[in-house]
Every structure is written in C-alpha cells, then in structure tokens.
Design a protein around this motif. Structure first.
Motif, mmCIF file in Angstrom:
data_model
loop_
_atom_site.group_PDB
_atom_site.id
_atom_site.type_symbol
_atom_site.label_atom_id
_atom_site.label_comp_id
_atom_site.label_asym_id
_atom_site.label_seq_id
_atom_site.Cartn_x
_atom_site.Cartn_y
_atom_site.Cartn_z
ATOM 1 N N VAL A 58 0.856 -1.186 0.000
ATOM 2 C CA VAL A 58 0.000 0.000 0.000
ATOM 3 C C VAL A 58 0.892 1.235 0.000
ATOM 4 N N THR A 59 0.942 1.939 -1.116
ATOM 5 C CA THR A 59 1.739 3.170 -1.130
ATOM 6 C C THR A 59 0.950 4.298 -0.456
ATOM 7 N N GLY A 60 1.679 5.268 0.067
ATOM 8 C CA GLY A 60 1.024 6.389 0.740
ATOM 9 C C GLY A 60 0.322 5.987 2.011
ATOM 10 N N ALA A 61 0.849 4.971 2.683
ATOM 11 C CA ALA A 61 0.174 4.433 3.875
ATOM 12 C C ALA A 61 0.650 5.072 5.175
ATOM 13 N N THR A 62 1.398 6.172 5.089
ATOM 14 C CA THR A 62 1.873 6.811 6.319
ATOM 15 C C THR A 62 0.877 7.824 6.872
ATOM 16 N N PRO A 132 4.784 -13.688 -1.249
ATOM 17 C CA PRO A 132 3.809 -13.590 -2.355
ATOM 18 C C PRO A 132 3.383 -12.139 -2.490
ATOM 19 N N LEU A 133 2.726 -11.806 -3.583
ATOM 20 C CA LEU A 133 2.152 -10.468 -3.733
ATOM 21 C C LEU A 133 0.765 -10.617 -4.352
ATOM 22 N N ASN A 134 -0.240 -10.382 -3.538
ATOM 23 C CA ASN A 134 -1.631 -10.553 -3.971
ATOM 24 C C ASN A 134 -2.320 -9.248 -4.320
ATOM 25 N N ILE A 135 -1.941 -8.178 -3.614
ATOM 26 C CA ILE A 135 -2.635 -6.899 -3.760
ATOM 27 C C ILE A 135 -1.611 -5.775 -3.862
ATOM 28 N N LEU A 136 -1.798 -4.901 -4.849
ATOM 29 C CA LEU A 136 -0.973 -3.702 -4.989
ATOM 30 C C LEU A 136 -1.906 -2.506 -5.044
ATOM 31 N N ILE A 137 -1.774 -1.628 -4.057
ATOM 32 C CA ILE A 137 -2.630 -0.448 -4.005
ATOM 33 C C ILE A 137 -1.777 0.794 -4.253
ATOM 34 N N ASN A 138 -1.944 1.369 -5.435
ATOM 35 C CA ASN A 138 -1.205 2.565 -5.835
ATOM 36 C C ASN A 138 -1.970 3.788 -5.339
ATOM 37 N N ASN A 139 -1.754 4.110 -4.078
ATOM 38 C CA ASN A 139 -2.559 5.115 -3.391
ATOM 39 C C ASN A 139 -1.856 6.458 -3.203
ATOM 40 N N ALA A 140 -0.546 6.464 -3.082
ATOM 41 C CA ALA A 140 0.165 7.700 -2.740
ATOM 42 C C ALA A 140 -0.154 8.815 -3.718
ATOM 43 N N GLY A 141 -0.326 10.020 -3.189
ATOM 44 C CA GLY A 141 -0.654 11.155 -4.042
ATOM 45 C C GLY A 141 0.112 12.402 -3.658
ATOM 46 N N MET A 156 6.918 17.196 -10.510
ATOM 47 C CA MET A 156 6.828 16.355 -9.319
ATOM 48 C C MET A 156 5.473 15.650 -9.148
ATOM 49 N N THR A 157 4.377 16.336 -9.385
ATOM 50 C CA THR A 157 3.058 15.706 -9.227
ATOM 51 C C THR A 157 2.895 14.547 -10.202
ATOM 52 N N PHE A 158 3.247 14.761 -11.458
ATOM 53 C CA PHE A 158 3.132 13.723 -12.475
ATOM 54 C C PHE A 158 4.113 12.579 -12.199
ATOM 55 N N ALA A 159 5.316 12.933 -11.759
ATOM 56 C CA ALA A 159 6.335 11.924 -11.466
ATOM 57 C C ALA A 159 5.910 11.007 -10.325
ATOM 58 N N THR A 160 5.313 11.573 -9.286
ATOM 59 C CA THR A 160 4.930 10.790 -8.107
ATOM 60 C C THR A 160 3.639 10.003 -8.345
ATOM 61 N N GLY A 187 -5.049 -11.937 -8.165
ATOM 62 C CA GLY A 187 -4.338 -10.739 -7.750
ATOM 63 C C GLY A 187 -5.146 -9.504 -8.090
ATOM 64 N N ARG A 188 -4.991 -8.454 -7.281
ATOM 65 C CA ARG A 188 -5.764 -7.236 -7.515
ATOM 66 C C ARG A 188 -4.871 -6.004 -7.391
ATOM 67 N N ILE A 189 -4.945 -5.156 -8.401
ATOM 68 C CA ILE A 189 -4.234 -3.879 -8.392
ATOM 69 C C ILE A 189 -5.276 -2.771 -8.374
ATOM 70 N N VAL A 190 -5.067 -1.780 -7.521
ATOM 71 C CA VAL A 190 -5.993 -0.657 -7.415
ATOM 72 C C VAL A 190 -5.217 0.644 -7.611
ATOM 73 N N ASN A 191 -5.609 1.411 -8.619
ATOM 74 C CA ASN A 191 -5.047 2.744 -8.839
ATOM 75 C C ASN A 191 -5.999 3.776 -8.250
ATOM 76 N N VAL A 192 -5.530 4.526 -7.267
ATOM 77 C CA VAL A 192 -6.374 5.558 -6.668
ATOM 78 C C VAL A 192 -6.284 6.819 -7.529
ATOM 79 N N SER A 193 -7.403 7.168 -8.141
ATOM 80 C CA SER A 193 -7.469 8.308 -9.042
ATOM 81 C C SER A 193 -8.297 9.417 -8.391
ATOM 82 N N SER A 194 -8.994 10.184 -9.192
ATOM 83 C CA SER A 194 -9.863 11.236 -8.675
ATOM 84 C C SER A 194 -10.883 11.612 -9.738
#
Length: 344
Positions: A58-62, A132-141, A156-160, A187-194
């Motif tokens: 989970v990216t952006g999980a801090t 193993p890797l079952n779930i990838l959550i691309n959440n960081a923004g 920077m915004t586009f890069a991150t 497996g499940r990948i989730v891209n957090v958009s807007s």
C-alpha cells in the motif's frame, strides 16, 4: 473560501444529475449494497474468511486514507508492506496498527515514488524477501502547489502520482501473476485516481508538456496525473486479459476527505458555508472504503479495467476511456522510463 468552492465543484461535477447528488449526500447504497457513507470496515466485514498469507503493498500508507486502508486490510488478516519515504511516520502507523491488532504483520521498506532509482531499489528489496504479492494499491498522491521537479527532472506531481506507480506496477506485475498462478487467488491492483480527471480535455493532455510544463497550474497537473492513472489501469487490464493472467486492475475515486483545513471559521455566513462543506466531505474511513472494496470484496472478483466511485462501478470521462490514447500513453511512458534507467 476557495476550498469550499473546490469541494462543491468536485461533488457537482462528480454527480451531474440531481438524483446522483442526493444519493451521494444521503449515502444511499448503489448496486454493490454500499454508498458514499459506507466505511472501509463495513465493506470488508464479510471478508473474514480470506485465503491465508495474503500480502498487500500500500503506497502512501503513512497518513490519511492510505493508513486507514493498511489498517483495515491488516484487520482482515492481510500482511502489509508499507513503502515509505518517511520511515518514522511509517513506524508510527505500524505501531498503531499492531496496538489494535497485535498479530498484524507489517513490513516497512524505504521508497521515494518520484525517483526511478528508489522504486527499482524498493522492488529488489521486496522481491528478495520471497513473499507472495496478492494486492498492490497505488494510493500515494502528491499535490505540488508550485512547479518543482523530481531527481529525474520531471514535474513532481506527475512523477509521483503517475510515473512512479507505473514503474512500480511494471516491476511487480510478474510477481503478482506468479503468485496468482501458484495460489489460485486472483491478484488485484488498485489505482487511486480522482473524479477531477474529467476536468482534463484532450488538447491539454500532452505527455511532453506534463513532464516539463512551461506554464504550471497545480490543479491541472493533479487532474492530469489522475487521468493518467485511469488510462494506465485500462491499458494494463487489456494486456493482462490478453495474457489470460489471473490479475485484475481497476481505478477508484475515494472522494474528498475531511482535513484540518476546515476549522476555526467565525461569522454566521462563514460558519454556515463550512457546515455545508463538511457534509460534502468524507471521513478517512469513508474515503478508504472504495479502495478496500475493490481490493478485497468478493463482488469485484474478475472485474478489471473498471472505475469505481462510492464502492460502485461508475463512468469516467471519454478521454479516460479512449483505448488508443491509453495505449499511446503507455508506450510513451515505458519508453521514457526504460531510456532513463539505461542512462543511469
């Protein structure tokens, strides 16, 4: 005041019809059985019998909805890997989760999502663990108020938000496919958009200008990166389907989440306006609900290349649904990243 106007514009443009706006404000459930008021715990409460040893990155999980997503997934028995630039914040999140769930397994690894070299290093370290890797959550923004550039010399915004998650997904996709093949668990990948991805028109969606803009607008840069997240999900979904691999990828709009920005406003009119705004905003747990729903709920089994809002499949913009533009963006991005990595 500008925050209130932005919130209202997002909600109205997300729900252009009156019925949709009423459904959002009232939290009326959609076809999934959930709506805008559903929390991450509610949408995963029937996930107690998940397969053992699931692992999620989970990216952006801090902080924010990322931290809530990690907490709820850990509560459901999922091993959590937190890629973090600020290791101190990550350690605090880990401590908080394990106070609530002592058996939760939380692994922290360092990453800077705006740096290709750092992403490559993180992936090498993760793969070395043999998990193993079952779930990838691309959440960081990232929402950069002023024009700044990553160490790779990209905005920077586009890069991150986009380039970093593109590379992360590419370097980990084979591991996800391998895990799904070995375990039989999709497996499940989730891209957090807007939802503001819809504010971008085709004329302003230029790859080179997004990398190094001459005239910078923070909201536009953010919207462009979130549009790219959806197009990325659609293109990877198509490629995965061609390979007949047991992995899905979807994009979600989490909603606008309450922050400390709205507080301490005096005056009857101002207080009234901000009271209205607070009703349009989601709590952190409500903001994490759609991500958790798509990542864990059995109702999203086999669904790929879709866009979800308030835990229900929704329509995204015409440009976001343009397969040829998505493929073009993928080719440009992949060529850019591989050229930069070879140069380094």
């Amino acid at each position: 005041m500008c925050v209130l106007i932005l919130v209202w514009k997002v909600v109205i443009r997300c729900k252009p019809d009156m019925k949709g706006t009423v459904r959002y404000l009232a939290g009326i459930a959609g076809q999934s059985g959930y709506g805008s008021k559903s929390t991450a715990e509610q949408v995963t409460e029937h996930c107690s019998s998940l397969p053992p040893n699931l692992t999620a990155i989970v990216t952006g999980a801090t902080s924010g909805i990322g931290a809530e997503t990690a907490r709820v997934l850990a509560k459901r028995g999922v091993r959590i890997v937190i890629p973090a630039r600020d290791l101190r914040k990550a350690a605090q999140v880990k401590e908080n989760i394990q106070k609530e769930h002592p058996k939760a397994e939380i692994i922290i690894l360092e990453i800077d999502l705006s740096s290709f070299a750092s992403i490559k290093k993180f992936c090498s370290e993760f793969l070395f663990l043999g998990l193993p890797l079952n779930i990838l959550i691309n959440n960081a923004g990232k929402f950069s108020q002023k024009l700044e550039f990553s160490e790779d010399k990209f905005e920077m915004t586009f890069a991150t938000n986009y380039l970093g998650h593109f590379l992360l997904t590419e370097l980990l996709l084979e591991k996800m496919i391998e895990t799904a093949t070995q375990t039989g668990v999709q497996g499940r990948i989730v891209n957090v958009s807007s939802v503001i991805h819809g504010w971008v028109n085709k004329d302003h969606f230029s790859f080179n200008r997004m990398l190094q803009p001459k005239y910078y607008n923070a909201t536009r840069a953010y919207a462009q990166s979130k549009l790219a997240n959806i197009m990325h999900a659609n293109e990877i979904a198509r490629q995965i389907k061609e390979r007949n691999a047991n992995v899905t990828i979807n994009a979600v709009h989490p909603g606008i989440v309450k922050t400390g920005i709205i507080r301490d406003h005096k005056g009857v009119i101002t207080d009234s306006l901000f009271f209205v705004a607070s009703k349009l905003l989601k709590s952190t747990s409500q903001g994490a609900s759609t991500t958790c729903y798509v990542a864990l709920n059995s109702k999203t089994e086999g669904m790929s290349g879709r866009y979800f809002v308030d835990c229900n499949e929704s329509r995204c913009s015409t440009l976001a649904n343009d397969d040829s533009e998505a493929h073009k963006l993928w080719k440009q991005t992949r060529a850019l990243i591989h050229k930069r990595l070879r140069a380094n």
